[in-house]
Scaffold this motif. Sequence first.
Motif, short mmCIF file in Angstrom:
data_model
loop_
_atom_site.label_atom_id
_atom_site.label_comp_id
_atom_site.label_asym_id
_atom_site.label_seq_id
_atom_site.Cartn_x
_atom_site.Cartn_y
_atom_site.Cartn_z
N ARG A 16 0.85 -1.20 0.00
CA ARG A 16 0.00 0.00 0.00
C ARG A 16 0.88 1.25 0.00
O ARG A 16 2.07 1.18 0.30
CB ARG A 16 -0.95 0.01 1.19
N SER A 17 0.27 2.37 -0.32
CA SER A 17 1.01 3.64 -0.31
C SER A 17 1.45 3.94 1.12
O SER A 17 0.91 3.40 2.09
CB SER A 17 0.15 4.77 -0.86
N ALA A 18 2.44 4.82 1.24
CA ALA A 18 2.96 5.17 2.56
C ALA A 18 3.07 6.68 2.68
O ALA A 18 3.17 7.39 1.68
CB ALA A 18 4.33 4.53 2.76
N ARG A 19 3.04 7.15 3.92
CA ARG A 19 3.29 8.57 4.21
C ARG A 19 4.44 8.63 5.20
O ARG A 19 4.40 8.00 6.25
CB ARG A 19 2.07 9.26 4.81
N LYS A 20 5.46 9.39 4.84
CA LYS A 20 6.61 9.61 5.72
C LYS A 20 6.54 11.03 6.24
O LYS A 20 6.61 12.00 5.47
CB LYS A 20 7.93 9.40 4.96
N ALA A 21 6.38 11.17 7.54
CA ALA A 21 6.27 12.49 8.16
C ALA A 21 7.57 13.26 8.01
O ALA A 21 8.66 12.69 8.10
CB ALA A 21 5.89 12.36 9.62
N LEU A 22 7.45 14.55 7.78
CA LEU A 22 8.61 15.44 7.70
C LEU A 22 8.63 16.38 8.89
O LEU A 22 9.35 16.15 9.86
CB LEU A 22 8.62 16.22 6.39
N PHE A 23 7.82 17.42 8.84
CA PHE A 23 7.80 18.43 9.90
C PHE A 23 6.37 18.66 10.37
O PHE A 23 5.45 18.69 9.57
CB PHE A 23 8.39 19.75 9.40
N LYS A 24 6.22 18.87 11.68
CA LYS A 24 4.91 19.19 12.24
C LYS A 24 5.13 20.24 13.32
O LYS A 24 5.90 20.03 14.26
CB LYS A 24 4.25 17.94 12.83
N GLU A 25 4.45 21.37 13.14
CA GLU A 25 4.57 22.47 14.09
C GLU A 25 3.32 23.32 14.02
O GLU A 25 2.96 23.80 12.93
CB GLU A 25 5.81 23.32 13.76
N GLY A 26 2.64 23.52 15.13
CA GLY A 26 1.43 24.32 15.15
C GLY A 26 0.39 23.80 14.17
O GLY A 26 0.01 22.64 14.23
N HIS A 27 -0.06 24.64 13.24
CA HIS A 27 -1.08 24.27 12.27
C HIS A 27 -0.49 23.58 11.03
O HIS A 27 -1.23 23.17 10.14
CB HIS A 27 -1.85 25.51 11.81
N LEU A 28 0.83 23.46 10.95
CA LEU A 28 1.51 22.91 9.79
C LEU A 28 1.89 21.44 10.01
O LEU A 28 2.41 21.08 11.06
CB LEU A 28 2.78 23.71 9.50
N GLN A 39 -0.56 1.90 -6.85
CA GLN A 39 -1.08 2.21 -5.51
C GLN A 39 -1.95 3.46 -5.52
O GLN A 39 -1.77 4.35 -6.35
CB GLN A 39 0.07 2.36 -4.52
N THR A 40 -2.89 3.51 -4.58
CA THR A 40 -3.87 4.60 -4.52
C THR A 40 -4.10 5.09 -3.10
O THR A 40 -3.77 4.42 -2.14
CB THR A 40 -5.24 4.14 -5.07
N THR A 41 -4.69 6.26 -3.02
CA THR A 41 -5.37 6.75 -1.82
C THR A 41 -6.78 7.07 -2.26
O THR A 41 -6.97 7.88 -3.18
CB THR A 41 -4.69 8.02 -1.26
N PRO A 42 -7.79 6.44 -1.66
CA PRO A 42 -9.17 6.68 -2.09
C PRO A 42 -9.57 8.15 -1.94
O PRO A 42 -9.02 8.88 -1.10
CB PRO A 42 -10.00 5.80 -1.15
N ASP A 43 -10.56 8.56 -2.73
CA ASP A 43 -11.09 9.92 -2.62
C ASP A 43 -11.55 10.18 -1.19
O ASP A 43 -12.18 9.32 -0.55
CB ASP A 43 -12.27 10.11 -3.58
N HIS A 44 -11.24 11.35 -0.71
CA HIS A 44 -11.63 11.77 0.64
C HIS A 44 -11.58 13.30 0.69
O HIS A 44 -11.10 13.94 -0.24
CB HIS A 44 -10.68 11.17 1.68
N LYS A 45 -12.06 13.87 1.78
CA LYS A 45 -11.96 15.32 1.97
C LYS A 45 -11.78 15.62 3.44
O LYS A 45 -12.06 14.79 4.31
CB LYS A 45 -13.16 16.05 1.39
N HIS A 46 -11.30 16.83 3.71
CA HIS A 46 -11.05 17.30 5.07
C HIS A 46 -11.86 18.57 5.29
O HIS A 46 -11.83 19.47 4.45
CB HIS A 46 -9.56 17.61 5.27
N SER A 47 -12.55 18.64 6.40
CA SER A 47 -13.37 19.82 6.66
C SER A 47 -12.57 20.96 7.25
O SER A 47 -13.02 22.10 7.25
CB SER A 47 -14.52 19.46 7.60
N ASP A 48 -11.36 20.67 7.74
CA ASP A 48 -10.59 21.72 8.42
C ASP A 48 -9.12 21.76 8.02
O ASP A 48 -8.29 22.27 8.77
CB ASP A 48 -10.72 21.55 9.93
N ILE A 49 -8.79 21.24 6.83
CA ILE A 49 -7.40 21.21 6.38
C ILE A 49 -7.28 21.66 4.93
O ILE A 49 -7.95 21.11 4.06
CB ILE A 49 -6.79 19.79 6.52
N ASP A 50 -6.46 22.68 4.68
CA ASP A 50 -6.05 23.03 3.33
C ASP A 50 -4.78 22.24 3.04
O ASP A 50 -3.93 22.07 3.93
CB ASP A 50 -5.74 24.53 3.20
#
Length: 108
Positions: A16-28, A39-50
């Motif tokens: 399956r696809s993978a996500r490797k975290a880089l940086f996380k700080e505050g809202h970022l 490989q895929t990531t199914p369609d989805h949406k976020h109500s509070d994330i650009d």
Amino acid sequence: MEKININDILEFAADRSARKALFKEGHLDSGLLLYAPGQTTPDHKHSDIDEVFYVVSGEGTITIDDKEVLVKEKDVIFSPSGEKHGFYNTSSDNWVVLQIKINTGKMD
């Protein structure tokens, strides 16, 4: 300041696809999306994330509100909160996408 070399964290999973975290700080929150061929990531949406996506290498298809868009190396895509999106590596090579998420705090 923190520095990461992308080549040091590229690990594609066979199942399956993978996500490797880089940086996380505050809202970022940033990370690499890693897709082996098919490989895929199914369609989805976020109500509070650009989100901003930058294609580091390879190519694939991003579905945005049910419309397929072919993207390749050096393309940049913006997906505002509430917009449905998904990913599909349609090529025979690995696909690497930088993902930058910003929590907007909005609620739908």
